[in-house]
Design a protein around this motif. Structure first.
Motif, PDB file in Angstrom:
ATOM      1  N   SER A  21      15.430  22.456 -38.323  1.00 39.11           N
ATOM      2  CA  SER A  21      16.142  22.916 -39.519  1.00 39.11           C
ATOM      3  C   SER A  21      17.582  22.436 -39.489  1.00 39.11           C
ATOM      4  CB  SER A  21      16.057  24.431 -39.625  1.00 39.11           C
ATOM      5  OG  SER A  21      17.247  25.026 -39.263  1.00 39.11           O
ATOM      6  N   SER A  23      19.896  21.837 -41.711  1.00 42.99           N
ATOM      7  CA  SER A  23      20.990  22.504 -42.443  1.00 42.99           C
ATOM      8  C   SER A  23      21.391  23.778 -41.707  1.00 42.99           C
ATOM      9  CB  SER A  23      20.547  22.845 -43.863  1.00 42.99           C
ATOM     10  OG  SER A  23      19.434  23.719 -43.796  1.00 42.99           O
ATOM     11  N   PHE A  24      20.412  24.494 -41.204  1.00 47.17           N
ATOM     12  CA  PHE A  24      20.704  25.763 -40.542  1.00 47.17           C
ATOM     13  C   PHE A  24      21.338  25.540 -39.180  1.00 47.17           C
ATOM     14  CE2 PHE A  24      20.762  30.073 -40.494  1.00 47.17           C
ATOM     15  CZ  PHE A  24      20.042  30.661 -39.467  1.00 47.17           C
ATOM     16  N   VAL A  39      21.690  32.632 -30.078  1.00 49.90           N
ATOM     17  CA  VAL A  39      21.045  32.506 -31.386  1.00 49.90           C
ATOM     18  C   VAL A  39      20.128  31.283 -31.417  1.00 49.90           C
ATOM     19  CG1 VAL A  39      21.449  32.099 -33.856  1.00 49.90           C
ATOM     20  CG2 VAL A  39      22.833  33.784 -32.622  1.00 49.90           C
ATOM     21  N   LEU A  46      11.502  32.469 -31.925  1.00 51.13           N
ATOM     22  CA  LEU A  46      10.867  32.899 -33.174  1.00 51.13           C
ATOM     23  C   LEU A  46      10.009  31.784 -33.770  1.00 51.13           C
ATOM     24  CD1 LEU A  46      13.986  34.652 -34.735  1.00 51.13           C
ATOM     25  CD2 LEU A  46      11.954  35.785 -33.786  1.00 51.13           C
ATOM     26  N   VAL A 145       8.098  40.013 -39.673  1.00 51.98           N
ATOM     27  CA  VAL A 145       8.416  38.582 -39.520  1.00 51.98           C
ATOM     28  C   VAL A 145       9.858  38.237 -39.884  1.00 51.98           C
ATOM     29  CG1 VAL A 145       6.016  37.855 -39.849  1.00 51.98           C
ATOM     30  CG2 VAL A 145       7.551  37.982 -41.826  1.00 51.98           C
ATOM     31  N   LEU A 153      19.469  39.977 -34.711  1.00 47.11           N
ATOM     32  CA  LEU A 153      20.763  39.279 -34.838  1.00 47.11           C
ATOM     33  C   LEU A 153      21.915  40.272 -34.847  1.00 47.11           C
ATOM     34  CD1 LEU A 153      19.762  36.510 -37.349  1.00 47.11           C
ATOM     35  CD2 LEU A 153      20.629  36.142 -35.040  1.00 47.11           C
ATOM     36  N   MET A 174      18.396  42.334 -44.920  1.00 39.77           N
ATOM     37  CA  MET A 174      18.829  40.922 -44.837  1.00 39.77           C
ATOM     38  C   MET A 174      17.614  40.019 -44.634  1.00 39.77           C
ATOM     39  SD  MET A 174      22.166  40.455 -45.120  1.00 39.77           S
ATOM     40  CE  MET A 174      22.811  39.100 -44.119  1.00 39.77           C
ATOM     41  N   GLY A 175      16.656  40.497 -43.867  1.00 40.47           N
ATOM     42  CA  GLY A 175      15.442  39.708 -43.628  1.00 40.47           C
ATOM     43  C   GLY A 175      14.501  39.748 -44.806  1.00 40.47           C
ATOM     44  N   LEU A 178      15.476  37.446 -47.739  1.00 39.01           N
ATOM     45  CA  LEU A 178      15.180  36.022 -47.501  1.00 39.01           C
ATOM     46  C   LEU A 178      13.676  35.767 -47.511  1.00 39.01           C
ATOM     47  CD1 LEU A 178      17.667  35.032 -44.625  1.00 39.01           C
ATOM     48  CD2 LEU A 178      18.009  34.937 -47.101  1.00 39.01           C
ATOM     49  N   GLN A 179      12.934  36.620 -46.819  1.00 39.39           N
ATOM     50  CA  GLN A 179      11.487  36.394 -46.678  1.00 39.39           C
ATOM     51  C   GLN A 179      10.773  36.521 -48.016  1.00 39.39           C
ATOM     52  OE1 GLN A 179       9.906  35.177 -44.261  1.00 39.39           O
ATOM     53  NE2 GLN A 179       7.762  35.608 -44.622  1.00 39.39           N
ATOM     54  N   ASN A 182      11.337  33.460 -50.017  1.00 37.48           N
ATOM     55  CA  ASN A 182      10.484  32.344 -49.560  1.00 37.48           C
ATOM     56  C   ASN A 182       9.043  32.522 -50.028  1.00 37.48           C
ATOM     57  OD1 ASN A 182      12.640  31.174 -48.241  1.00 37.48           O
ATOM     58  ND2 ASN A 182      12.116  32.005 -46.232  1.00 37.48           N
ATOM     59  N   ARG A 185       8.928  31.699 -53.762  1.00 42.79           N
ATOM     60  CA  ARG A 185       9.168  30.270 -54.014  1.00 42.79           C
ATOM     61  C   ARG A 185       7.974  29.425 -53.573  1.00 42.79           C
ATOM     62  NH1 ARG A 185      13.171  27.732 -49.929  1.00 42.79           N
ATOM     63  NH2 ARG A 185      11.269  27.987 -48.695  1.00 42.79           N
ATOM     64  N   TYR A 246      25.899  44.724 -46.080  1.00 45.66           N
ATOM     65  CA  TYR A 246      25.847  44.209 -44.702  1.00 45.66           C
ATOM     66  C   TYR A 246      26.923  43.131 -44.510  1.00 45.66           C
ATOM     67  CZ  TYR A 246      23.924  41.924 -40.492  1.00 45.66           C
ATOM     68  OH  TYR A 246      23.758  41.383 -39.232  1.00 45.66           O
ATOM     69  N   PHE A 258      27.391  32.256 -41.166  1.00 41.80           N
ATOM     70  CA  PHE A 258      26.011  32.142 -40.667  1.00 41.80           C
ATOM     71  C   PHE A 258      25.092  33.085 -41.443  1.00 41.80           C
ATOM     72  CE2 PHE A 258      22.535  31.663 -37.828  1.00 41.80           C
ATOM     73  CZ  PHE A 258      22.101  32.916 -37.415  1.00 41.80           C
ATOM     74  N   CYS A 259      25.612  34.271 -41.785  1.00 43.46           N
ATOM     75  CA  CYS A 259      24.810  35.275 -42.510  1.00 43.46           C
ATOM     76  C   CYS A 259      24.830  35.032 -44.012  1.00 43.46           C
ATOM     77  CB  CYS A 259      25.343  36.676 -42.222  1.00 43.46           C
ATOM     78  SG  CYS A 259      25.147  37.196 -40.523  1.00 43.46           S
TER      79      CYS A 259
HETATM   80  C1  LIG Z   1      21.172  39.114 -40.279  1.00 42.22           C
HETATM   81  O1  LIG Z   1      20.031  38.279 -40.508  1.00 42.22           O
HETATM   82  C2  LIG Z   1      20.226  36.917 -40.616  1.00 42.22           C
HETATM   83  C3  LIG Z   1      21.495  36.312 -40.583  1.00 42.22           C
HETATM   84  C4  LIG Z   1      21.591  34.898 -40.691  1.00 42.22           C
HETATM   85  C5  LIG Z   1      20.459  34.090 -40.859  1.00 42.22           C
HETATM   86  C6  LIG Z   1      19.194  34.706 -40.895  1.00 42.22           C
HETATM   87  C7  LIG Z   1      17.952  33.886 -41.107  1.00 42.22           C
HETATM   88  O2  LIG Z   1      18.291  32.742 -41.913  1.00 42.22           O
HETATM   89  C8  LIG Z   1      17.369  31.655 -41.906  1.00 42.22           C
HETATM   90  C9  LIG Z   1      17.840  30.607 -42.903  1.00 42.22           C
HETATM   91  C10 LIG Z   1      16.988  29.356 -42.734  1.00 42.22           C
HETATM   92  O3  LIG Z   1      16.380  29.118 -41.728  1.00 42.22           O
HETATM   93  N1  LIG Z   1      16.921  28.547 -43.795  1.00 42.22           N
HETATM   94  C11 LIG Z   1      16.107  27.344 -43.781  1.00 42.22           C
HETATM   95  C12 LIG Z   1      15.707  26.975 -45.183  1.00 42.22           C
HETATM   96  C13 LIG Z   1      14.472  27.684 -45.599  1.00 42.22           C
HETATM   97  O4  LIG Z   1      13.743  28.186 -44.695  1.00 42.22           O
HETATM   98  O5  LIG Z   1      14.219  27.746 -46.809  1.00 42.22           O
HETATM   99  C14 LIG Z   1      16.918  26.158 -43.271  1.00 42.22           C
HETATM  100  O6  LIG Z   1      18.127  26.131 -43.605  1.00 42.22           O
HETATM  101  O7  LIG Z   1      16.281  25.311 -42.614  1.00 42.22           O
HETATM  102  C15 LIG Z   1      15.957  32.115 -42.181  1.00 42.22           C
HETATM  103  O8  LIG Z   1      15.430  31.934 -43.274  1.00 42.22           O
HETATM  104  N2  LIG Z   1      15.302  32.752 -41.164  1.00 42.22           N
HETATM  105  C16 LIG Z   1      13.848  33.020 -41.308  1.00 42.22           C
HETATM  106  C17 LIG Z   1      13.514  34.483 -41.763  1.00 42.22           C
HETATM  107  C18 LIG Z   1      13.884  34.695 -43.221  1.00 42.22           C
HETATM  108  C19 LIG Z   1      12.008  34.682 -41.597  1.00 42.22           C
HETATM  109  C20 LIG Z   1      14.256  35.496 -40.911  1.00 42.22           C
HETATM  110  C21 LIG Z   1      15.911  33.003 -39.903  1.00 42.22           C
HETATM  111  C22 LIG Z   1      15.208  32.691 -38.747  1.00 42.22           C
HETATM  112  C23 LIG Z   1      15.812  32.854 -37.494  1.00 42.22           C
HETATM  113  C24 LIG Z   1      17.142  33.299 -37.423  1.00 42.22           C
HETATM  114 CL1  LIG Z   1      17.904  33.440 -35.914  1.00 42.22          CL
HETATM  115  C25 LIG Z   1      17.851  33.632 -38.598  1.00 42.22           C
HETATM  116  C26 LIG Z   1      17.226  33.517 -39.824  1.00 42.22           C
HETATM  117  C27 LIG Z   1      19.070  36.100 -40.772  1.00 42.22           C
HETATM  118  O9  LIG Z   1      17.790  36.633 -40.731  1.00 42.22           O
HETATM  119  C28 LIG Z   1      17.438  37.678 -41.595  1.00 42.22           C
END
Ligand SMILES: COc1cccc([C@H]2O[C@H](CC(=O)N[C@@H](CC(=O)O)C(=O)O)C(=O)N(CC(C)(C)C)c3ccc(Cl)cc32)c1OC
Length: 340
Positions: A21, A23-24, A39, A46, A145, A153, A174-175, A178-179, A182, A185, A246, A258-259
């Motif tokens: 990933s 970008s991340f 992290v 994960l 998940v 985190l 926060m999770g 995002l989930q 996804n 989408r 948050y 990051f968040c």
């Molecule tokens: C406080 O909580 C968070 C704070 C910052 C980032 C994230 C969260 O953001 C990415 C962001 C990410 O990974 N983006 C992808 C693009 C995409 O997946 O569409 C990327 O940029 O490659 C993400 O999507 N997930 C996956 C889950 C949603 C399942 C948790 C994720 C997986 C592992 C970690 Cl350590 C972190 C995250 C957090 O998690 C909730």
């Protein structure tokens, strides 16, 4: 860009991060040195769990024990498991780099990662067999998940001494935000998955609009498909105010970015998907230029408020009074706009 670690295990981890990933990876690498390694390792652990869960070629009686015991495997550099595709096969086949890097982390970070991995692996195992039927199942699956990632985190941020400990409830949101974004989408990509699609849209929602989830792919079902989509997006919007709360409590700028960046990508995605039949015709992705702008221009909470305000207003402008979810969508939109 800072110097790649001399430690061969950590440099494998950062290389993998770049591959899975890009970008991340950029935002993870901007975290402080202690937290950054924790992290990075957490992310790859994960990904390892995810790769096992997603690999449909692993028989259930093999897969379930691996998921349940994954929290022990990460302590065992001798363990690896050939599964997944492309970069994930490399990750799984050389997993000893991840477990060695894990064992080199400070114990307070190891304990968080191990506990979350234990709870997530057991949660995933439960849903390998059980379907997502009710909205309660949907929230429970997303908790396992994604919510647990937020909780983990928050505990890593607290263990690093840089942040107060956020509540499990806000971290969970926060999770889920995002989930759920996804899952919404990726409808078409997921439902066309071979050999067998795994769908997480809850029957309690889609069952109001059609007899079968795949019906939404049909042209003649466009109206009920969009009504269901708007219902799903309305359900996801419930978490937005928790996410804003948050983020407003974060102090460390790299942790904040990051968040915040994934959350802004998510509200932008929901606004693009709302009332948009294209979700059932292809994958609606926000333009790369917009994503790049978000990454560059998200520095403060006021940036987050104004961006959430703008995308929520865009979504609100698309609400059709006749849409069955409209009153509830408006309620969530108003509470987001009021918070911003
Ligand atoms: C406080 O909580 C968070 C704070 C910052 C980032 C994230 C969260 O953001 C990415 C962001 C990410 O990974 N983006 C992808 C693009 C995409 O997946 O569409 C990327 O940029 O490659 C993400 O999507 N997930 C996956 C889950 C949603 C399942 C948790 C994720 C997986 C592992 C970690 Cl350590 C972190 C995250 C957090 O998690 C909730």
């Amino acid at each position: 860009r800072w110097q790649l670690p001399s430690d061969p295990d950590l440099s494998f981890c950062y290389d993998m991060l770049q591959k899975v990933s890009r970008s991340f990876a950029v935002v993870i690498e901007q975290l402080g040195p202690n937290l950054r390694d924790a992290v990075c390792v957490f992310y790859l652990v994960l990904r390892g769990l995810d790769t096992v869960e997603d690999d449909m070629s692993i028989p259930l009686d093999t897969k379930i024990p691996i998921l349940q015991d994954f929290h022990k495997k990460i302590y065992d550099p001798a363990w690896h498991f050939l599964c997944g595709e492309k970069d994930y096969k490399v990750l799984m086949d050389h997993f000893h780099h991840v477990s060695t890097a894990f064992l080199n982390l400070e114990k307070r970070f190891q304990d968080v990662i191990a506990e979350i991995t234990d709870r997530m692996g057991n949660g995933m195992a439960k849903f390998i067999i059980a379907e997502v039927e009710s909205i309660e199942d949907y929230d429970e699956y997303c908790h396992y998940v994604a919510g647990l990632v937020g909780i983990g985190l928050s505990r890593l941020f607290y263990a690093s001494g840089l942040e107060d400990l956020a509540t499990d409830s806000l971290s969970n949101s926060m999770g889920l935000f995002l989930q759920k974004t996804n899952i919404i989408r990726d409808y078409l990509e997921d439902i066309n998955e071979l050999p067998a699609p795994r769908m997480f849209w809850p029957r309690e929602i889609w069952g109001k609009y059609s007899a079968k989830l795949e019906d939404f792919k049909e042209e003649k079902k466009s109206d009920v498909a969009v009504a269901c989509l708007n219902d799903m997006i309305t359900n996801a919007l419930e978490h937005a105010t928790d996410c804003l709360q948050y983020m407003s409590a974060l102090r460390d700028p790299p942790i904040f970015r990051f968040c915040a960046i994934p959350q802004i990508m998510a509200i932008a995605t929901l606004a693009a998907c709302y009332n948009n039949i294209q979700v059932f015709r292809g994958v609606v992705k926000i333009r790369r230029g917009l994503a790049a702008k978000i990454v560059l221009e998200t520095r403060s909470m006021s940036d987050v408020y104004s961006t959430f305000y703008d995308f929520t207003s865009m979504l609100a402008a698309k609400i059709d009074k006749k849409d069955p979810s409209a009153p509830t969508t408006m309620k969530h939109v108003e509470s987001i706009l009021k918070t911003c």
